[in-house]
Design an enzyme around this catalytic site. Structure first.
Site, short mmCIF file in Angstrom:
data_model
loop_
_atom_site.label_atom_id
_atom_site.label_comp_id
_atom_site.label_asym_id
_atom_site.label_seq_id
_atom_site.Cartn_x
_atom_site.Cartn_y
_atom_site.Cartn_z
N ARG A 162 -1.52 -9.15 13.62
CA ARG A 162 -2.03 -8.13 12.69
C ARG A 162 -2.85 -8.78 11.57
NH1 ARG A 162 2.99 -4.71 10.93
NH2 ARG A 162 1.50 -3.32 9.91
N LYS A 211 0.83 -1.23 0.00
CA LYS A 211 0.00 0.00 0.00
C LYS A 211 0.86 1.26 0.00
CE LYS A 211 -2.48 -0.55 3.79
NZ LYS A 211 -2.27 -1.88 4.36
N ARG A 238 -10.56 0.80 8.69
CA ARG A 238 -10.14 -0.57 8.97
C ARG A 238 -11.22 -1.36 9.69
NH1 ARG A 238 -4.16 0.63 9.15
NH2 ARG A 238 -3.03 -1.32 9.34
N ARG A 296 11.09 -9.76 6.19
CA ARG A 296 12.32 -9.19 5.59
C ARG A 296 12.33 -7.66 5.65
NH1 ARG A 296 12.47 -10.12 -0.02
NH2 ARG A 296 10.34 -10.86 -0.12
N ARG A 318 10.40 -2.34 12.38
CA ARG A 318 9.28 -1.90 13.21
C ARG A 318 8.94 -2.96 14.25
NH1 ARG A 318 4.60 0.20 9.12
NH2 ARG A 318 3.32 -0.82 10.69
P1 AMP Z 1 -0.15 0.64 9.40
O1 AMP Z 1 1.12 1.39 9.30
O2 AMP Z 1 -1.24 1.19 8.53
O3 AMP Z 1 0.03 -0.86 9.22
O4 AMP Z 1 -0.69 0.82 10.90
C1 AMP Z 1 0.08 0.41 12.01
C2 AMP Z 1 -0.82 0.21 13.21
O5 AMP Z 1 -1.50 1.43 13.53
C3 AMP Z 1 -1.92 -0.81 13.04
O6 AMP Z 1 -1.49 -2.15 13.26
C4 AMP Z 1 -2.92 -0.36 14.11
O7 AMP Z 1 -2.49 -0.72 15.40
C5 AMP Z 1 -2.83 1.16 13.99
N1 AMP Z 1 -3.78 1.70 13.02
C6 AMP Z 1 -3.49 2.32 11.83
N2 AMP Z 1 -4.61 2.69 11.19
C7 AMP Z 1 -5.64 2.30 11.98
C8 AMP Z 1 -7.06 2.36 11.84
N3 AMP Z 1 -7.65 2.91 10.77
N4 AMP Z 1 -7.80 1.86 12.86
C9 AMP Z 1 -7.25 1.32 13.95
N5 AMP Z 1 -5.91 1.20 14.14
C10 AMP Z 1 -5.11 1.68 13.15
#
Ligand code: AMP
Length: 210
Positions: free
Chosen positions: A162, A13, A85, A118, A151
């Site tokens: 996740r 993404k 989400r 990775r 991360r």
């Molecule tokens: P990402 O970088 O988009 O994978 O987001 C990292 C983490 O942020 C996710 O695993 C969630 O813990 C939190 N997060 C990001 N966007 C959302 C969302 N729209 N709703 C809830 N938690 C979110």
């Protein structure tokens, strides 16, 4: 036109979002980035959600929706990455902005685990860049400056959580947008350039119809 990118962690993404923004001039909003900024700045919100993120769980809807509301004020033509989400978030965005197009980048769980295992990042000038190996990230940090790191939520146990969260809480919104005829599915296991071709063709058709 407002666009949403959906897909499991590691589906590409972020990479595709950068290309979309460069070519079509969308305002890019990644809720993951917004939350990481809150954590880095040590804000009240950041402290509250820190543990949730590290466990691979979703931040509660109310917090995310308020953050998005604040961020999109005065902005149009938005590309949302990582939001909505949950179904409640999808209902909330419907009240804030018309959603024109939802692109679902599909990647299997095995491929997600392989890619994320990775994945390394380099943080430079408050921006995070993604690399597909520790060696590449470290070489980039030496060459261009910044710090290479993995991360916390990319570590194997968290990634499994996740994915679980993605299947149970995020996948229902795919059906939701499908019923509204706004959903476009892309095979995220193709090369980044081929995924990009598919995405451009979807966006170009949408623009032509407007
Ligand atoms: P990402 O970088 O988009 O994978 O987001 C990292 C983490 O942020 C996710 O695993 C969630 O813990 C939190 N997060 C990001 N966007 C959302 C969302 N729209 N709703 C809830 N938690 C979110």
């Amino acid at each position: 036109m407002n666009l949403i990118l959906i897909g499991p962690p590691g589906c590409g993404k972020g990479t595709q979002a950068e290309r979309i923004v460069d070519k079509y001039n969308f305002t890019y909003i990644s809720t993951g980035n917004l939350i990481r900024e809150e954590i880095a700045e040590g804000t009240e919100l950041g402290k509250r959600v820190h543990d949730t993120i590290e466990q691979g769980k979703l931040v509660e809807d109310h917090t995310i929706i308020e953050l998005v509301k604040k961020t999109i004020q005065g902005k149009n033509a938005i590309l949302f990455d990582g939001f909505p989400r949950t179904l409640d978030q999808a209902h909330a965005i419907d009240k804030l902005r018309p959603v024109d197009c939802v692109i679902d980048i599909q990647v299997s769980d095995d491929e997600v685990i392989n890619r994320i295992g990775r994945r390394w990042m380099v943080e430079r000038n408050h921006e995070q860049h993604t690399f597909m190996s520790e060696a590449d990230a470290k070489a980039d940090a030496v060459k261009n400056g910044g710090e290479a790191f993995q991360r916390e939520d990319d570590k194997p146990d968290v990634i499994k959580q996740r994915l679980k969260t993605y299947h149970s809480q995020t996948e229902p919104i795919i059906e939701y947008y499908g019923k509204k005829h706004k959903l476009f599915i892309v095979n995220g296991e193709k090369s980044p350039d081929n995924v990009w071709k598919d995405i451009q063709s979807i966006i170009d058709k949408k623009i032509a119809k407007k």
